[in-house]
Scaffold this motif. Structure first.
Motif, PDB file in Angstrom:
ATOM      1  N   UNK A 163       0.791  -1.223   0.000  1.00  0.00           N
ATOM      2  CA  UNK A 163       0.000   0.000   0.000  1.00  0.00           C
ATOM      3  C   UNK A 163       0.824   1.274   0.000  1.00  0.00           C
ATOM      4  N   UNK A 206       1.011   1.635  -3.819  1.00  0.00           N
ATOM      5  CA  UNK A 206      -0.258   1.744  -4.547  1.00  0.00           C
ATOM      6  C   UNK A 206      -1.253   2.560  -3.731  1.00  0.00           C
ATOM      7  N   UNK A 207      -1.502   3.798  -4.111  1.00  0.00           N
ATOM      8  CA  UNK A 207      -2.377   4.669  -3.331  1.00  0.00           C
ATOM      9  C   UNK A 207      -3.807   4.143  -3.290  1.00  0.00           C
ATOM     10  N   UNK A 208      -4.401   4.189  -2.116  1.00  0.00           N
ATOM     11  CA  UNK A 208      -5.743   3.673  -1.884  1.00  0.00           C
ATOM     12  C   UNK A 208      -6.794   4.465  -2.659  1.00  0.00           C
ATOM     13  N   UNK A 209      -6.447   5.691  -3.044  1.00  0.00           N
ATOM     14  CA  UNK A 209      -7.391   6.508  -3.801  1.00  0.00           C
ATOM     15  C   UNK A 209      -7.834   5.841  -5.099  1.00  0.00           C
ATOM     16  N   UNK A 210      -6.969   4.985  -5.632  1.00  0.00           N
ATOM     17  CA  UNK A 210      -7.313   4.333  -6.892  1.00  0.00           C
ATOM     18  C   UNK A 210      -8.504   3.407  -6.727  1.00  0.00           C
ATOM     19  N   UNK A 211      -8.805   3.016  -5.490  1.00  0.00           N
ATOM     20  CA  UNK A 211      -9.944   2.136  -5.253  1.00  0.00           C
ATOM     21  C   UNK A 211     -11.202   2.876  -4.858  1.00  0.00           C
ATOM     22  N   UNK A 212     -11.206   4.214  -5.029  1.00  0.00           N
ATOM     23  CA  UNK A 212     -12.325   5.027  -4.551  1.00  0.00           C
ATOM     24  C   UNK A 212     -13.677   4.562  -5.082  1.00  0.00           C
ATOM     25  N   UNK A 213     -13.717   4.232  -6.367  1.00  0.00           N
ATOM     26  CA  UNK A 213     -14.971   3.814  -6.989  1.00  0.00           C
ATOM     27  C   UNK A 213     -15.584   2.650  -6.213  1.00  0.00           C
ATOM     28  N   UNK A 214     -14.763   1.631  -5.979  1.00  0.00           N
ATOM     29  CA  UNK A 214     -15.260   0.443  -5.280  1.00  0.00           C
ATOM     30  C   UNK A 214     -15.482   0.721  -3.793  1.00  0.00           C
ATOM     31  N   UNK A 215     -14.639   1.599  -3.210  1.00  0.00           N
ATOM     32  CA  UNK A 215     -14.803   1.926  -1.788  1.00  0.00           C
ATOM     33  C   UNK A 215     -16.172   2.555  -1.538  1.00  0.00           C
ATOM     34  N   UNK A 233      -6.789  -3.766   6.304  1.00  0.00           N
ATOM     35  CA  UNK A 233      -6.025  -3.393   5.115  1.00  0.00           C
ATOM     36  C   UNK A 233      -6.555  -4.097   3.865  1.00  0.00           C
ATOM     37  N   UNK A 271     -10.787  -2.790  -2.584  1.00  0.00           N
ATOM     38  CA  UNK A 271     -11.320  -1.750  -3.481  1.00  0.00           C
ATOM     39  C   UNK A 271     -10.487  -1.569  -4.743  1.00  0.00           C
ATOM     40  N   UNK A 272      -9.175  -1.680  -4.615  1.00  0.00           N
ATOM     41  CA  UNK A 272      -8.326  -1.508  -5.794  1.00  0.00           C
ATOM     42  C   UNK A 272      -8.553  -2.659  -6.774  1.00  0.00           C
ATOM     43  N   UNK A 315     -11.910  -2.221  -8.383  1.00  0.00           N
ATOM     44  CA  UNK A 315     -11.869  -1.189  -9.422  1.00  0.00           C
ATOM     45  C   UNK A 315     -11.321  -1.755 -10.719  1.00  0.00           C
ATOM     46  N   UNK A 330     -10.301  11.696 -13.172  1.00  0.00           N
ATOM     47  CA  UNK A 330     -10.942  10.533 -12.552  1.00  0.00           C
ATOM     48  C   UNK A 330     -12.180  10.969 -11.760  1.00  0.00           C
ATOM     49  N   UNK A 386     -15.990   9.794 -12.725  1.00  0.00           N
ATOM     50  CA  UNK A 386     -16.746   8.975 -11.794  1.00  0.00           C
ATOM     51  C   UNK A 386     -18.031   9.662 -11.344  1.00  0.00           C
TER      52      UNK A 386
END
Lengths: 277, 305
Positions: A114, A117-126, B21, B28-29, B32, B257, B261
């Protein structure tokens, strides 16, 4: 180089010049926040003395009424996330360095992925996940995200530090019959104190200052953080310069206080080899 | 102790961190990435393979925005590497001079802007650069360069560079701290040996210190790369708004982005295309990290040994 007075003057000139560059914008905002709009435009460089002084800006910030709430929200989110990051991070680092088990190295690598790989990239799914869990517009969502975001760096720094610490203390504690839980809380936690401040500051700043997740996960009136609140407040009051400048000054204060408290330990932690690159 | 006893402890210490974590960062990643392979047809998810990516890279409406944002991000990265990191290295080198008076105070001051919210920093500079307030024009008149003043944030040609300089002003403290720590970690004996060999301070820096902190240079490089592709959202959203104006000239992957979205004004939000933009960004970052891990870092380690 040290003993040459000429080069010493040159060095300090460079440092002072850069200090001015770093401080000037902040000081400018702070002194003008105590002026009326007229004063701000008539005499921007003057100190807010005599008839230039006005506290109208701060009054309109306070009259807005929501700032204590925003501060409370930010404080709750930051502190709870921080406790989780430090405690769970230290526990994981302890297990990774203390116990030999299959997949140890791989799990360690997984947990620090982590950082890269920034967690922001998963925002859509989060967001979809939090909608399903019914946690949108709650502070809980922010705490969970920030904990997940902060853990990799914490685990990395704690693990590196624990590797450099001799295991003898723990072994003698074990001989004394302390349980593994007590060894963690009574031996390991005090042991990692030098790097806790470093981890705390580096985890705290991005949480307190974040705009992305509050904007997306909890933009509601009741769950706004200071950073989001300021962003929205200033958007509404662009003509009221006194209020804008006062709001900016108010937003700076808490971070400043935290920094002053932690700065000595922060430097010590960094130079103690916590961040070796 | 029995094996199963150890297993209990391992689970107790590792499970909480690993679970949080995995659920709130890794899942989520991964999800996505999965969503980027689907599209919504008649309010049902339909597997479309790499169609979304094809759309993003080739359909004029998407491709124009994507490559514009990408190009801007590259410019942001180049400027940070050419301006921010050298300044940081210079400041760290000066601060690490032994017995420098006031070193702690300078260090605190230089790191101060880094601590503050981008939202706050953004507005402060917006006010300072504003032609309305006149702080900057007055200052430029004072140094005799008044005719060069322009509303830089509002001009297509200069907005992105101005935003970048503000970001550099704010974040120079982080690479500075990393360089500083690395410089302090150089053993005194190494420096003493160089001094005995008759090298002066300048030569010691170039020939001894710099090669020794090369790994930190690599680390700062990759951190700059990652931060530039993800964190630039906050500053640009604050200063230039979600449309990243004027006329998209400050649009970066983060703002792109966000708009994809959530939608913005007339444009409707699209979850799958948003995931596609995020996933593209994921691969861009992965590429950079791989170059760093397998190219830069290996070579640096060999150089060290």
């Amino acid at each position: 180089m040290r003993n040459n007075p000429l080069s010493s003057i040159a060095i300090h000139s460079v440092l002072i010049l850069y200090s001015l560059l770093a401080l000037f914008p902040l000081v400018l905002i702070a002194i003008n926040s105590f002026k009326s709009k007229k004063g701000i435009f008539r005499d921007p460089m003057a100190l807010p003395l005599g008839d230039l002084y006005s506290s109208k800006g701060y009054q309109s910030v306070l009259a807005n009424g929501d700032f204590p709430l925003y501060f409370g929200n930010s404080l709750i989110v930051t502190l709870i996330s921080l406790v989780f990051i430090l405690l769970l991070g230290a526990m994981a680092a302890h297990a990774l360095t203390e116990f030999r088990f299959k997949g140890n190295g791989l799990l360690g690598l997984y947990l620090i992925l982590g950082i890269m790989v920034p967690i922001r990239l998963g925002t859509v799914a989060l967001l979809e996940l939090f909608v399903k869990l019914g946690l949108t517009n709650t502070l809980t969502a922010l705490v969970l995200v920030y904990t997940a975001q902060g853990l990799p760096i914490a685990i990395f720094i704690f693990t590196e530090f624990l590797k450099s610490v001799s295991g003898e203390i723990k072994d003698s504690a074990r001989i004394d019959g302390l349980s593994e839980y007590r060894i963690f809380f009574e031996v390991v936690l005090p042991l990692i104190r030098p790097v806790i401040a470093t981890v705390a500051v580096f985890s705290m700043i991005p949480i307190w200052n974040d705009l992305w997740f509050p904007l997306i996960l909890s933009p509601g009136e009741g769950t706004r953080t200071v950073t989001l609140g300021i962003q929205q407040f200033i958007g509404q009051y662009t003509v009221n310069w006194s209020a804008v400048l006062a709001a900016l000054s108010v937003a700076i204060m808490p971070v400043l206080v935290m920094y002053v408290i932690f700065s000595k330990q922060l430097i010590r932690g960094i130079t103690a080899g916590a961040v070796k690159g | 102790m029995t094996r199963s006893g150890w297993r209990g402890y391992i689970v107790f210490f590792l499970a909480p961190a690993t679970l949080i974590y995995t659920i709130f960062a890794i899942y989520p990643i991964a999800e996505s990435l999965r969503l980027s392979l689907f599209a919504e047809r008649d309010s049902a998810a339909l597997f479309v393979g790499f169609d979304n990516y094809q759309k993003l890279f080739t359909e004029p409406y998407w491709a124009e925005q994507f490559w514009n944002a990408f190009k801007n991000n590259v410019w942001l990265f180049v400027l940070h590497m050419l301006i921010q990191n050298p300044i940081a290295l210079a400041l760290a080198a000066i601060l690490s001079i032994p017995n420098l008076r006031g070193a702690a105070t300078y260090r605190t001051i230089f790191f101060l802007p880094t601590l503050l919210s981008v939202v706050v920093i953004g507005f402060i500079w917006q006010l300072i650069l504003s032609p309305l307030w006149g702080i900057t024009p007055a200052f430029m008149n004072f140094i005799g360069a008044g005719s060069f003043f322009a509303p830089w944030l509002g001009l297509e040609s200069s907005a992105l560079t101005t935003v970048t300089l503000i970001s550099i002003w704010q974040y120079v403290g982080i690479p500075m701290m990393l360089f500083y720590a690395a410089l302090l970690n150089i053993p005194e004996e190494t420096l003493e040996a160089a001094r005995i060999d008759g090298l002066n301070g300048w030569w010691i820096f170039w020939k001894v210190k710099l090669p020794l902190i090369l790994p930190t240079l690599g680390l700062v490089g990759i951190l700059t790369y990652i931060g530039n592709f993800t964190a630039s959202f906050d500053l640009i959203y604050t200063l230039q708004g979600g449309l990243a104006g004027p006329n998209g000239s400050t649009d970066v992957m983060g703002t792109f982005m966000f708009r994809t979205f959530f939608g913005f004004q007339a444009q409707l939000g699209d979850v799958n295309m948003g995931a596609t933009v995020a996933s593209s960004l994921f691969f861009i970052i992965l590429l950079g990290v791989s170059v760093y891990l397998f190219g830069v870092q290996r070579r640096l380690q060999r150089y060290q040994a």
